[in-house]
Design a protein around this motif. Structure first.
Motif, PDB file in Angstrom:
ATOM      1  N   PRO A  62      -4.980   4.615   0.277  1.00 41.98           N
ATOM      2  CA  PRO A  62      -5.246   5.006  -1.111  1.00 41.98           C
ATOM      3  C   PRO A  62      -5.865   3.859  -1.914  1.00 41.98           C
ATOM      4  O   PRO A  62      -5.678   2.684  -1.586  1.00 41.98           O
ATOM      5  CB  PRO A  62      -3.857   5.370  -1.651  1.00 41.98           C
ATOM      6  CG  PRO A  62      -2.916   4.590  -0.802  1.00 41.98           C
ATOM      7  CD  PRO A  62      -3.539   4.513   0.557  1.00 41.98           C
ATOM      8  N   PRO A  63      -6.604   4.199  -2.957  1.00 47.51           N
ATOM      9  CA  PRO A  63      -7.221   3.150  -3.792  1.00 47.51           C
ATOM     10  C   PRO A  63      -6.156   2.235  -4.401  1.00 47.51           C
ATOM     11  O   PRO A  63      -5.106   2.693  -4.849  1.00 47.51           O
ATOM     12  CB  PRO A  63      -7.952   3.952  -4.873  1.00 47.51           C
ATOM     13  CG  PRO A  63      -8.142   5.317  -4.289  1.00 47.51           C
ATOM     14  CD  PRO A  63      -6.956   5.552  -3.410  1.00 47.51           C
ATOM     15  N   SER A  64      -6.420   0.941  -4.420  1.00 51.81           N
ATOM     16  CA  SER A  64      -5.525  -0.050  -5.037  1.00 51.81           C
ATOM     17  C   SER A  64      -6.256  -1.380  -5.089  1.00 51.81           C
ATOM     18  O   SER A  64      -7.394  -1.506  -4.621  1.00 51.81           O
ATOM     19  CB  SER A  64      -4.226  -0.190  -4.228  1.00 51.81           C
ATOM     20  OG  SER A  64      -4.466  -0.898  -3.025  1.00 51.81           O
ATOM     21  N   ASP A  65      -5.588  -2.385  -5.640  1.00 53.32           N
ATOM     22  CA  ASP A  65      -6.166  -3.717  -5.661  1.00 53.32           C
ATOM     23  C   ASP A  65      -5.651  -4.577  -4.512  1.00 53.32           C
ATOM     24  O   ASP A  65      -5.834  -5.793  -4.498  1.00 53.32           O
ATOM     25  CB  ASP A  65      -5.864  -4.399  -6.996  1.00 53.32           C
ATOM     26  CG  ASP A  65      -4.362  -4.562  -7.244  1.00 53.32           C
ATOM     27  OD1 ASP A  65      -3.558  -4.053  -6.418  1.00 53.32           O
ATOM     28  OD2 ASP A  65      -3.983  -5.175  -8.254  1.00 53.32           O
ATOM     29  N   PRO A  73      -8.904  -0.253   0.779  1.00 51.48           N
ATOM     30  CA  PRO A  73      -8.309   0.743  -0.124  1.00 51.48           C
ATOM     31  C   PRO A  73      -9.371   1.724  -0.609  1.00 51.48           C
ATOM     32  O   PRO A  73     -10.497   1.341  -0.951  1.00 51.48           O
ATOM     33  CB  PRO A  73      -7.772  -0.117  -1.273  1.00 51.48           C
ATOM     34  CG  PRO A  73      -7.507  -1.448  -0.658  1.00 51.48           C
ATOM     35  CD  PRO A  73      -8.602  -1.641   0.356  1.00 51.48           C
ATOM     36  N   GLY A  74      -9.002   3.013  -0.579  1.00 48.21           N
ATOM     37  CA  GLY A  74      -9.936   4.059  -0.978  1.00 48.21           C
ATOM     38  C   GLY A  74     -10.781   4.582   0.161  1.00 48.21           C
ATOM     39  O   GLY A  74     -11.589   5.502  -0.042  1.00 48.21           O
ATOM     40  N   GLU A  75     -10.606   4.042   1.382  1.00 47.83           N
ATOM     41  CA  GLU A  75     -11.416   4.459   2.520  1.00 47.83           C
ATOM     42  C   GLU A  75     -10.596   5.270   3.507  1.00 47.83           C
ATOM     43  O   GLU A  75      -9.369   5.183   3.561  1.00 47.83           O
ATOM     44  CB  GLU A  75     -11.999   3.241   3.245  1.00 47.83           C
ATOM     45  CG  GLU A  75     -13.121   2.551   2.517  1.00 47.83           C
ATOM     46  CD  GLU A  75     -13.764   1.477   3.384  1.00 47.83           C
ATOM     47  OE1 GLU A  75     -13.247   1.213   4.495  1.00 47.83           O
ATOM     48  OE2 GLU A  75     -14.785   0.902   2.949  1.00 47.83           O
ATOM     49  N   HIS A 129       0.859  -1.187   0.000  1.00 45.14           N
ATOM     50  CA  HIS A 129       0.000   0.000   0.000  1.00 45.14           C
ATOM     51  C   HIS A 129       0.899   1.242   0.000  1.00 45.14           C
ATOM     52  O   HIS A 129       1.660   1.469   0.945  1.00 45.14           O
ATOM     53  CB  HIS A 129      -0.891   0.024   1.242  1.00 45.14           C
ATOM     54  CG  HIS A 129      -1.943  -1.029   1.263  1.00 45.14           C
ATOM     55  ND1 HIS A 129      -3.152  -0.897   0.635  1.00 45.14           N
ATOM     56  CD2 HIS A 129      -1.951  -2.262   1.854  1.00 45.14           C
ATOM     57  CE1 HIS A 129      -3.880  -1.983   0.833  1.00 45.14           C
ATOM     58  NE2 HIS A 129      -3.173  -2.835   1.570  1.00 45.14           N
ATOM     59  N   TRP A 130       0.814   2.032  -1.046  1.00 48.25           N
ATOM     60  CA  TRP A 130       1.618   3.246  -1.148  1.00 48.25           C
ATOM     61  C   TRP A 130       0.815   4.437  -0.626  1.00 48.25           C
ATOM     62  O   TRP A 130      -0.345   4.619  -0.982  1.00 48.25           O
ATOM     63  CB  TRP A 130       2.000   3.511  -2.607  1.00 48.25           C
ATOM     64  CG  TRP A 130       3.070   2.601  -3.125  1.00 48.25           C
ATOM     65  CD1 TRP A 130       3.038   1.250  -3.179  1.00 48.25           C
ATOM     66  CD2 TRP A 130       4.340   2.985  -3.646  1.00 48.25           C
ATOM     67  NE1 TRP A 130       4.205   0.749  -3.711  1.00 48.25           N
ATOM     68  CE2 TRP A 130       5.027   1.805  -4.007  1.00 48.25           C
ATOM     69  CE3 TRP A 130       4.964   4.209  -3.851  1.00 48.25           C
ATOM     70  CZ2 TRP A 130       6.306   1.810  -4.565  1.00 48.25           C
ATOM     71  CZ3 TRP A 130       6.245   4.219  -4.407  1.00 48.25           C
ATOM     72  CH2 TRP A 130       6.898   3.033  -4.747  1.00 48.25           C
ATOM     73  N   GLY A 131       1.455   5.251   0.212  1.00 46.54           N
ATOM     74  CA  GLY A 131       0.831   6.501   0.637  1.00 46.54           C
ATOM     75  C   GLY A 131      -0.318   6.328   1.607  1.00 46.54           C
ATOM     76  O   GLY A 131      -1.344   7.014   1.495  1.00 46.54           O
ATOM     77  N   VAL A 132      -0.174   5.405   2.590  1.00 48.22           N
ATOM     78  CA  VAL A 132      -1.158   5.305   3.664  1.00 48.22           C
ATOM     79  C   VAL A 132      -0.947   6.498   4.596  1.00 48.22           C
ATOM     80  O   VAL A 132       0.142   6.673   5.151  1.00 48.22           O
ATOM     81  CB  VAL A 132      -0.999   3.986   4.440  1.00 48.22           C
ATOM     82  CG1 VAL A 132      -2.002   3.917   5.584  1.00 48.22           C
ATOM     83  CG2 VAL A 132      -1.148   2.797   3.506  1.00 48.22           C
ATOM     84  N   HIS A 133      -1.972   7.334   4.766  1.00 50.04           N
ATOM     85  CA  HIS A 133      -1.836   8.560   5.557  1.00 50.04           C
ATOM     86  C   HIS A 133      -2.370   8.344   6.968  1.00 50.04           C
ATOM     87  O   HIS A 133      -3.470   7.814   7.148  1.00 50.04           O
ATOM     88  CB  HIS A 133      -2.608   9.708   4.895  1.00 50.04           C
ATOM     89  CG  HIS A 133      -1.954  10.225   3.661  1.00 50.04           C
ATOM     90  ND1 HIS A 133      -1.084  11.293   3.661  1.00 50.04           N
ATOM     91  CD2 HIS A 133      -2.019   9.812   2.378  1.00 50.04           C
ATOM     92  CE1 HIS A 133      -0.653  11.510   2.434  1.00 50.04           C
ATOM     93  NE2 HIS A 133      -1.211  10.621   1.637  1.00 50.04           N
TER      94      HIS A 133
END
Length: 790
Positions: A759-762, A779-781, A742-746
């Motif tokens: 971030p959104p991903s599969d 992802p995306g949430e 997961h790239w860019g988990v804030h």
């Protein structure tokens, strides 16, 4: 200043070395100190350029002995660019009148800017502005732009640029009795009307170095060649108010580079193809933008500004370019010659940060250790042991590089150095293997290189442990712990201490984790490993037994730093503090008085308390429980209090560890230590050491203090575990991480609320565990959590 610049006003010769270190610019392949280009190496200035992994070994006569040392080499100086009005002396801030001087390090895009106004008499002023960068997109390029503006006069200005191969390693005063002449066979020549080159090699490691410089200016350029120096000269016609520009573009290659044939040819070709300054700045800025996005860290106030400087220097030393190199973590960065550029255990404080931002860099740094596994196994055999004995100080090939003698500057005496007995460096490597694999999910590395290192380090500890019938426990004797002050018992004929608690507990952890890994390996891989290493059931049974019965000494209701620590004399701390302004290096003070710190309950830095840095309270209690000891909160707090009163903090890492531990146990006192860790280099709290080079472990550790220390973040059992602690001075912050693909988990914490955005991903959802609940974030949430009791 603002949050993205680091600035100095005025010229202060006494501060110049410190500024040069903190204004170093680099790209993970090489770095150059922030020295003024018109100044040569002397008592005030020390220009230096260092390529990661470029070492050379020399033998020197010291105190009647021949000693061998390997150093990171100070390479030819590409910076020199001096200037003078025609017929006058060359201008430097030490010899001319300086009206104004300002240095600005632009952190956002890795550029060092200086502005100086020189008074030339009769209301004549020369304004000099320079911009310098070591290119982050092309790691072999650097460029220096110099702008000259005449204020109130017209004249001719002579400008001379050089590549200087006549440099030595002379940046650390206490090393100056050692041979520092690492370069030989220096040759120079012209390539084109605007380009000159320099080539040389290191004296014993035979690393070939090629450097080429192109001068871009609106005037004829001539070249001249002196022994070890390639010179380019130009004469400019100054007119009032008009700015003239000279660009110096430099390329640097060595024979250690990947895909290299001739370093000189590569440098000449690269500098010839390099675009102009503006285009180089644009691509350089883009590369830095990408780094900052991956390493986002937003902390308000002065603490945030210092943290950003620390992050800047970590990224300059260990950038994605490092992933292509066979290098380790230089404890003092690429910023100077302290510690000879060696690799210590400081990666223990660096990789946990990198794991969650640049896992490819962490993997490369661990592969540096794996490539030297055979050397570590040979070192264990040399002392009659099994497994892998990694060196306390490592350099080019993984042999032990710890100095045999060290100088006490206070007494002037050369003394035996026994720090090679810090065998706990192996446990630090194992810890980093585990942490990297947990954070990245890199099962392939864990099952191959990682498992091989873990196995041999565990084998070393099991073999080093001897069974004591009286105690009914295993003991590890003759070592030195992280403290470093204590190398032997008082009046002992041989160095080494028995049952250092940190060493034994971490050894037990290594054995336990290695057994876990071996059990989880795919059967074919386990068979391969067993066949290659001769591992058998009896050995595994021994590991299990040792991991549960290593001795941990206690005294007065606290964990003993080592067996017998409680029998040592108490030091008159108030007396020494009243007699000396600074007692951080208490060992040097006592030795100069004819005494030894080995006699006293006095530690240089966190030793036992390092256990609270590496392990969460729950994991540490579980470790002690496995060993058959009770470690409740009361015992741990008494232990923290005990050593807090007996530590001089002679290492920049000590404040960091104490701040980390106290944030959970004594929050009112934690900030004092956190602040010391933040200010360690910018205020040069160790008294002159930062001017020799920065402390990379302490800088990275302060970043991790926010990332993992305050959040309680653990990557364990396929989940992100969080247990935030409230520290009023650092109560709000935001950062992003890369976790298992997961790239860019804030993560954002503010006013007792934590916000996590994936971030959104599969990729599958992230499992978040807090002390009182578990949540899954798709992802995306974005998930918002109110923290209980925060």
């Amino acid at each position: 200043m603002n949050g993205w610049t680091w600035e100095y006003d005025g010229y202060e010769p006494a501060d110049e070395r410190l500024r040069e270190s903190l204004c170093t610019v680099g790209n993970g392949y090489f770095a150059t100190r922030g020295a003024l280009p018109e100044c040569a190496a002397d008592a005030v200035h020390y220009p230096g350029t260092y390529v990661a992994g470029c070492y050379n070994r020399l033998t020197s006569a010291v105190a009647g002995r021949r000693v061998e040392n390997e150093d990171m080499v100070n390479l030819p100086n590409w910076l020199p660019l001096r200037f003078r009005p025609r017929g006058q002396d060359w201008l430097t801030p030490d010899t001319a009148t300086v009206l104004d001087h300002r240095q600005v390090l632009h952190l956002s895009f890795g550029l060092l800017e200086r502005r100086t106004r020189y008074a030339l008499g009769e209301r004549r002023v020369l304004f000099v502005r320079q911009q310098r960068l070591v290119h982050m997109a092309d790691p072999h390029l650097a460029v220096l732009r110099t702008e000259f503006t005449a204020e109130g006069f017209a004249d001719e200005l002579d400008v001379e640029a050089a590549l200087d191969g006549g440099v030595t390693n002379a940046g650390v005063p206490r090393y100056r009795e050692l041979d520092g002449r690492h370069l030989t066979h220096v040759h120079t020549g012209p390539h084109a009307p605007d380009t000159v080159w320099l080539r040389c090699r290191t004296r014993t490691s035979d690393i070939r170095i090629g450097m080429a410089a192109r001068l871009t200016v609106d005037a004829p350029v001539s070249d001249r060649h002196e022994p070890a120096r390639a010179l380019q000269r130009v004469r400019l016609r100054l007119t009032p108010g008009r700015t003239l520009t000279v660009d110096k573009t430099v390329a640097l290659h060595t024979s250690h580079d990947p895909a290299i044939s001739d370093p000189l040819r590569a440098a000449v070709d690269r500098v010839g193809a390099a675009p102009g300054f503006d285009e180089l700045l644009e691509t350089h800025t883009t590369a830095w933008d990408q780094l900052w996005r991956r390493a986002e860290l937003d902390v308000p106030g002065e603490a945030g500004r210092i943290l950003r400087l620390h992050l800047f220097h970590v990224l300059q030393t260990l950038s994605p370019h490092t992933a292509d190199l066979d290098v380790g973590v230089p404890a003092r960065g690429l910023h100077g010659e302290a510690y000879r550029g060696h690799v210590f255990w400081d990666e223990l404080f660096v990789l946990p940060y990198l794991n969650l931002h640049f896992p490819e860099v962490s993997r490369a740094l661990l592969r540096y250790r794996h490539r030297r596994l055979d050397q570590a196994c040979a070192a264990a055999r040399a002392v009659g042991g099994r497994g892998a004995l990694y060196p306390w100080q490592s350099g080019s090939d993984g042999r032990e590089e710890t100095q045999q003698l060290h100088l006490n500057p206070r007494s002037g005496r050369w003394l035996p150095d026994h720090s090679h007995l810090q065998h706990h460096v192996g446990s630090a490597i194992a810890y980093n293997v585990w942490q990297y694999c947990e954070a990245s999910g890199d099962a392939e590395f864990l099952h191959t290189e990682g498992a091989e290192m873990l196995l041999q380090i565990a084998r070393f500890w099991a073999d080093a442990a001897t069974y004591d019938e009286n105690l009914g426990r295993y003991r590890v004797k003759g070592v030195v712990g992280p403290d470093e002050y204590h190398e032997a018992y008082p009046e002992a004929e041989r160095p080494g201490l028995d049952d250092n608690a940190y060493t034994n507990v971490t050894a037990a952890w290594v054995l336990t984790r290695t057994l876990d890994v071996l059990r989880s390996l795919p059967e074919p891989r386990r068979e391969e490993l067993v066949e290659r290493t001769g591992l058998d059931g009896a050995e595994l049974s021994l590991w299990e037994d040792v991991s549960r019965r290593l001795h941990v000494p206690f005294h007065a209701g606290v964990i003993s730093q080592f067996e017998g620590y409680g029998d040592l004399a108490e030091l008159d701390w108030s007396g020494y503090r009243s007699r000396y302004d600074d007692i951080r290096r208490l060992d040097r003070i006592l030795e100069a008085e004819g005494d030894t710190v080995n006699r006293y309950q006095a530690s240089k830095q966190a030793d036992v308390l390092m256990l609270g840095y590496l392990f969460s309270p729950a994991e540490l209690q579980a470790l002690f429980r496995r060993l058959g000891y009770g470690l409740d909160e009361h015992v741990w707090r008494r232990t923290v209090d005990y050593y807090l009163n007996r530590t001089s903090h002679g290492s920049t890492l000590s404040g960091l560890v104490h701040g980390w531990v106290l944030a959970r146990d004594r929050r009112a006192e934690a900030w004092r230590f956190c602040l010391e860790a933040l200010r360690g280099d910018i205020a040069d709290l160790q008294g002159g050491t930062t001017g020799e080079s920065i402390h990379l472990g302490a800088m990275a550790g302060t970043l991790d203090l926010v990332q993992r220390g305050l959040t309680g973040l653990e990557t364990r059992a396929g989940a992100l575990w969080l247990d935030p602690v409230p520290l009023p001075e650092l109560s709000s912050y935001r950062f992003s991480i890369q976790y298992q693909g997961h790239w860019g988990v804030h993560l954002r914490l503010e006013h007792g609320r934590m916000e996590i955005t994936v971030p959104p991903s599969d990729r599958p959802p992230i499992d978040i565990r807090l002390p009182d609940r578990s949540v899954g974030v798709e992802p995306g949430e974005t998930c918002q959590l109110v923290l209980a009791d925060y």
